[in-house]
Design a protein around this motif. Structure first.
Motif, PDB file in Angstrom:
ATOM      1  N   UNK A  26      49.926  44.562  35.019  1.00  0.00           N
ATOM      2  CA  UNK A  26      48.756  43.628  35.759  1.00  0.00           C
ATOM      3  C   UNK A  26      48.970  43.637  37.273  1.00  0.00           C
ATOM      4  N   UNK A  27      47.704  43.362  38.065  1.00  0.00           N
ATOM      5  CA  UNK A  27      47.843  43.717  39.437  1.00  0.00           C
ATOM      6  C   UNK A  27      47.114  42.489  39.976  1.00  0.00           C
ATOM      7  N   UNK A  28      47.811  42.172  41.224  1.00  0.00           N
ATOM      8  CA  UNK A  28      47.366  40.947  41.922  1.00  0.00           C
ATOM      9  C   UNK A  28      47.016  41.637  43.406  1.00  0.00           C
ATOM     10  N   UNK A  29      46.097  41.106  43.813  1.00  0.00           N
ATOM     11  CA  UNK A  29      45.646  41.662  45.207  1.00  0.00           C
ATOM     12  C   UNK A  29      45.670  40.564  46.212  1.00  0.00           C
TER      13      UNK A  29
ATOM     14  N   UNK B 268      42.820  37.658  46.042  1.00  0.00           N
ATOM     15  CA  UNK B 268      41.511  38.410  46.191  1.00  0.00           C
ATOM     16  C   UNK B 268      40.983  38.774  45.153  1.00  0.00           C
ATOM     17  N   UNK B 269      41.823  39.152  44.119  1.00  0.00           N
ATOM     18  CA  UNK B 269      41.614  40.004  42.742  1.00  0.00           C
ATOM     19  C   UNK B 269      42.810  40.004  41.874  1.00  0.00           C
ATOM     20  N   UNK B 270      42.578  39.805  40.705  1.00  0.00           N
ATOM     21  CA  UNK B 270      43.633  39.961  39.540  1.00  0.00           C
ATOM     22  C   UNK B 270      42.864  40.684  38.415  1.00  0.00           C
ATOM     23  N   UNK B 271      43.520  41.660  37.684  1.00  0.00           N
ATOM     24  CA  UNK B 271      43.267  42.205  36.719  1.00  0.00           C
ATOM     25  C   UNK B 271      44.351  43.193  36.209  1.00  0.00           C
ATOM     26  N   UNK B 272      44.110  43.777  34.863  1.00  0.00           N
ATOM     27  CA  UNK B 272      44.757  44.719  34.417  1.00  0.00           C
ATOM     28  C   UNK B 272      44.825  45.803  35.551  1.00  0.00           C
ATOM     29  N   UNK B 273      46.059  46.442  35.434  1.00  0.00           N
ATOM     30  CA  UNK B 273      46.428  47.735  36.544  1.00  0.00           C
ATOM     31  C   UNK B 273      45.377  48.678  36.476  1.00  0.00           C
ATOM     32  N   UNK B 274      44.986  49.108  35.135  1.00  0.00           N
ATOM     33  CA  UNK B 274      44.198  50.260  35.048  1.00  0.00           C
ATOM     34  C   UNK B 274      42.783  49.854  35.544  1.00  0.00           C
ATOM     35  N   UNK B 275      42.251  48.601  35.407  1.00  0.00           N
ATOM     36  CA  UNK B 275      41.044  48.096  35.938  1.00  0.00           C
ATOM     37  C   UNK B 275      40.986  48.296  37.360  1.00  0.00           C
ATOM     38  N   UNK B 276      42.179  47.646  38.042  1.00  0.00           N
ATOM     39  CA  UNK B 276      42.014  47.708  39.352  1.00  0.00           C
ATOM     40  C   UNK B 276      42.079  49.038  39.909  1.00  0.00           C
ATOM     41  N   UNK B 277      42.895  49.962  39.438  1.00  0.00           N
ATOM     42  CA  UNK B 277      42.762  51.164  39.747  1.00  0.00           C
ATOM     43  C   UNK B 277      41.412  51.918  39.802  1.00  0.00           C
ATOM     44  N   UNK B 278      40.605  51.554  38.817  1.00  0.00           N
ATOM     45  CA  UNK B 278      39.367  52.154  38.520  1.00  0.00           C
ATOM     46  C   UNK B 278      38.068  51.528  39.255  1.00  0.00           C
TER      47      UNK B 278
END
Length: 234
Positions: free
Chosen positions: A203-206, A213-223
């Motif tokens: 997971x990633x959190x920005x 500002x954003x949170x999502x699966x890591x792959x989704x954030x990278x895309x």
């Protein structure tokens, strides 16, 4: 699966100036969560608050069902939390072996260092060297190894790639992924090297200006090109 770490409405700062505003997140067992954002976004402040170095103004931090409010910093490790701050802090007057033994000092009997030396063969070669005789990459390995010697369930890791060669950064990221997969270690990873962090994170959190500002699966954030350009600089 129930969360290992639950952060709810965390607000914290220095003096009267708040740095984090109403931050909520969870980390599950065996999960790597990357915390991303520009300098000054509040990433390091978040880790300092979670490890007890900064008392929150508001909000809750719950680890494995236990409320951590009021827990002394030195007792966090007994709860299963290890914090590796930015800057590769090691005791430069002590040897590699002595630094590692500090990590497990509170455990009785003291755990064997053999697993740490298996993870970091370079440290095994340098076990009799003093901290100030190590390279930057070796010091980062030592700081990580000392934290792991305490046998934590959650690792708070602040900028492990800072100032390191890409090859060493790749080794450290691969190690974190391996530890997650083999031991179930949970990691909250603050990292400026966004590509490296997202490549191993679940997971990633920005963070931006102290807010999520954003949170999502890591792959989704990278895309997400728009989000990357707006907050992550690539």
């Amino acid at each position: 699966m129930s969360a290992l770490l639950e952060v709810d409405g965390l607000t914290v700062g220095y003096g009267a100036a708040p740095v984090l505003h109403d931050v909520s997140l969870t980390v599950e067992p065996g999960q790597i969560v990357a915390v991303l954002g520009a300098n000054g976004a509040g990433k390091t402040t978040l880790l300092r608050a979670l490890s007890g170095l900064l008392p929150p103004t508001r909000g809750r931090v719950v680890f494995d069902g236990a409320d951590l409010r009021g827990i002394r910093v030195e007792r966090m490790v007994r709860h299963g939390i290890a914090h590796v701050p930015e800057g590769r802090g090691v005791v430069t007057e002590l040897t590699v072996d002595e630094n590692l033994r500090l990590g497990g000092l509170w455990r009785k009997p003291q755990p064997s260092l053999a697993p740490i030396y298996e993870l970091f063969p370079r440290l095994a070669e340098r076990r009799g060297h003093l901290g100030h005789q190590l390279s930057g990459g070796e010091r980062q390995m030592l700081a990580l190894g000392r934290a792991l010697a305490a046998q934590p369930r959650l690792l708070l890791l602040d900028e492990p790639s800072l100032g390191l060669a890409p090859r060493v950064t790749a080794q450290i990221m691969a190690l974190l992924r391996d530890l997650r997969d083999r031991t179930g270690l949970a990691v909250l990873l603050v990292e400026q090297n966004v590509r490296s962090a997202l490549s191993i994170a679940d997971q990633g959190i920005v963070l931006s200006l102290g807010r999520i500002a954003a949170r999502d699966d890591a792959a989704a954030l990278a895309d997400d090109a728009d989000l990357r350009h707006a907050y992550l600089g690539f």
